[in-house]
Structure formats: structure tokens, C-alpha cells
Design a protein around this motif. Sequence first.
Motif, PDB file in Angstrom:
ATOM      1  N   GLU A  72       0.832  -1.206   0.000  1.00  0.00           N
ATOM      2  CA  GLU A  72       0.000   0.000   0.000  1.00  0.00           C
ATOM      3  C   GLU A  72       0.865   1.253   0.000  1.00  0.00           C
ATOM      4  O   GLU A  72       1.881   1.303   0.690  1.00  0.00           O
ATOM      5  N   PRO A  73       0.468   2.281  -0.737  1.00  0.00           N
ATOM      6  CA  PRO A  73       1.212   3.556  -0.684  1.00  0.00           C
ATOM      7  C   PRO A  73       1.227   4.094   0.744  1.00  0.00           C
ATOM      8  O   PRO A  73       0.307   3.851   1.528  1.00  0.00           O
ATOM      9  N   TYR A  74       2.267   4.818   1.076  1.00  0.00           N
ATOM     10  CA  TYR A  74       2.390   5.401   2.408  1.00  0.00           C
ATOM     11  C   TYR A  74       1.470   6.610   2.532  1.00  0.00           C
ATOM     12  O   TYR A  74       1.316   7.385   1.591  1.00  0.00           O
ATOM     13  N   ASN A  75       0.850   6.757   3.708  1.00  0.00           N
ATOM     14  CA  ASN A  75       0.003   7.904   3.990  1.00  0.00           C
ATOM     15  C   ASN A  75       0.908   9.035   4.479  1.00  0.00           C
ATOM     16  O   ASN A  75       1.440   8.964   5.584  1.00  0.00           O
ATOM     17  N   LEU A  76       1.068  10.054   3.667  1.00  0.00           N
ATOM     18  CA  LEU A  76       1.959  11.159   4.007  1.00  0.00           C
ATOM     19  C   LEU A  76       1.221  12.317   4.659  1.00  0.00           C
ATOM     20  O   LEU A  76       1.764  13.415   4.791  1.00  0.00           O
ATOM     21  N   GLY A  77      -0.025  12.085   5.045  1.00  0.00           N
ATOM     22  CA  GLY A  77      -0.796  13.150   5.680  1.00  0.00           C
ATOM     23  C   GLY A  77      -0.980  14.300   4.714  1.00  0.00           C
ATOM     24  O   GLY A  77      -1.304  14.102   3.550  1.00  0.00           O
ATOM     25  N   GLU A  78      -0.752  15.486   5.179  1.00  0.00           N
ATOM     26  CA  GLU A  78      -0.917  16.678   4.347  1.00  0.00           C
ATOM     27  C   GLU A  78       0.410  17.171   3.780  1.00  0.00           C
ATOM     28  O   GLU A  78       0.511  18.306   3.335  1.00  0.00           O
ATOM     29  N   CYS A  79       1.435  16.327   3.821  1.00  0.00           N
ATOM     30  CA  CYS A  79       2.765  16.680   3.301  1.00  0.00           C
ATOM     31  C   CYS A  79       3.281  17.975   3.918  1.00  0.00           C
ATOM     32  O   CYS A  79       3.825  18.834   3.239  1.00  0.00           O
ATOM     33  N   GLU A  80       3.098  18.117   5.207  1.00  0.00           N
ATOM     34  CA  GLU A  80       3.553  19.330   5.893  1.00  0.00           C
ATOM     35  C   GLU A  80       5.001  19.208   6.341  1.00  0.00           C
ATOM     36  O   GLU A  80       5.428  19.850   7.286  1.00  0.00           O
TER      37      GLU A  80
ATOM     38  N   ASP B  80       6.825   8.535  -4.445  1.00  0.00           N
ATOM     39  CA  ASP B  80       5.932   8.208  -3.326  1.00  0.00           C
ATOM     40  C   ASP B  80       5.166   9.410  -2.805  1.00  0.00           C
ATOM     41  O   ASP B  80       4.401   9.301  -1.855  1.00  0.00           O
ATOM     42  N   GLY B  81       5.381  10.583  -3.411  1.00  0.00           N
ATOM     43  CA  GLY B  81       4.655  11.783  -3.012  1.00  0.00           C
ATOM     44  C   GLY B  81       5.369  12.664  -2.002  1.00  0.00           C
ATOM     45  O   GLY B  81       4.798  13.648  -1.536  1.00  0.00           O
ATOM     46  N   TYR B  82       6.609  12.333  -1.640  1.00  0.00           N
ATOM     47  CA  TYR B  82       7.370  13.207  -0.744  1.00  0.00           C
ATOM     48  C   TYR B  82       7.750  14.481  -1.487  1.00  0.00           C
ATOM     49  O   TYR B  82       8.139  14.432  -2.654  1.00  0.00           O
TER      50      TYR B  82
END
Length: 121
Positions: free
Chosen positions: A64-72, A111-113
Motif C-alpha cells: 500500500e502507498p504510504y500515507n503522508l498526511g498533508e505533506c507538511e 511516493d509523493g514526498y
Amino acid sequence: MVKFNHFNFNVLDLEKSLSFYKEALGLEPVREKTASDGSFKLVYLGDGVSEFTLELTWLKDRTEPYNLGECEFHLAFHVDDYEAVHSHHEAMGCICFENPSMGIYFISDPDGYWIEIVPAK
């Protein structure tokens, strides 16, 4: 004395991430550790200039993709040739946010970081 050593991002596809960081930022592996049972692999990336490394952690059973929250949160790099690097990232299609008034922008890894790009002063 206390000094920075490394920062970690967990990644879903290690090869895709290694390729991205090499192409986008010129980061290369400087050391690796693989679990004896193959359950994880750590790859530390360096810039060839500083001692600071980015640790990429790959977990074998993670699907599963990692949950990065709101990328804050983000990692930041300063670059000597801001315009050339910006053009390169634009061609890669990885720019996710620009703030022209501050003279910075962000790219997003597979991964969206978010990674901030700052011109060298």
C-alpha cells in the motif's frame, strides 16, 4: 557536539525511487543494508559533497502507498544553477508547487514526498 546524519523516506518501489533521485538530484547510493531474511533494504543516498544522506527504506511486504498526511514536511536542497535545475525538473514533470515570490519550488518523488529546491545564496 550534535550534527545531522540522515533523513528517511519509506518507498514502495526502490528501483523507481533510486532512478528518480539520480535523475532529479544527482544522488547516488553511498551504502546499503539488506535484512538477512530479505524483509527490508536500506539505501543511503549522498550528494558527493556533504556527509548528510537520504535513507530510502524498502519493505518487502509493503504493498500500500504510504500515507503522508498533508505533506507538511519536506527535505530541501540548494542548487547553484537554479534556472537549469528548474528546467530539468519541468521536463521531468515532477514540479508540484512553485512560489515565485519566494524564489523556490517543490518537486514530488514517486511516493509523493515533497522536496524543496532553493537557489544558492
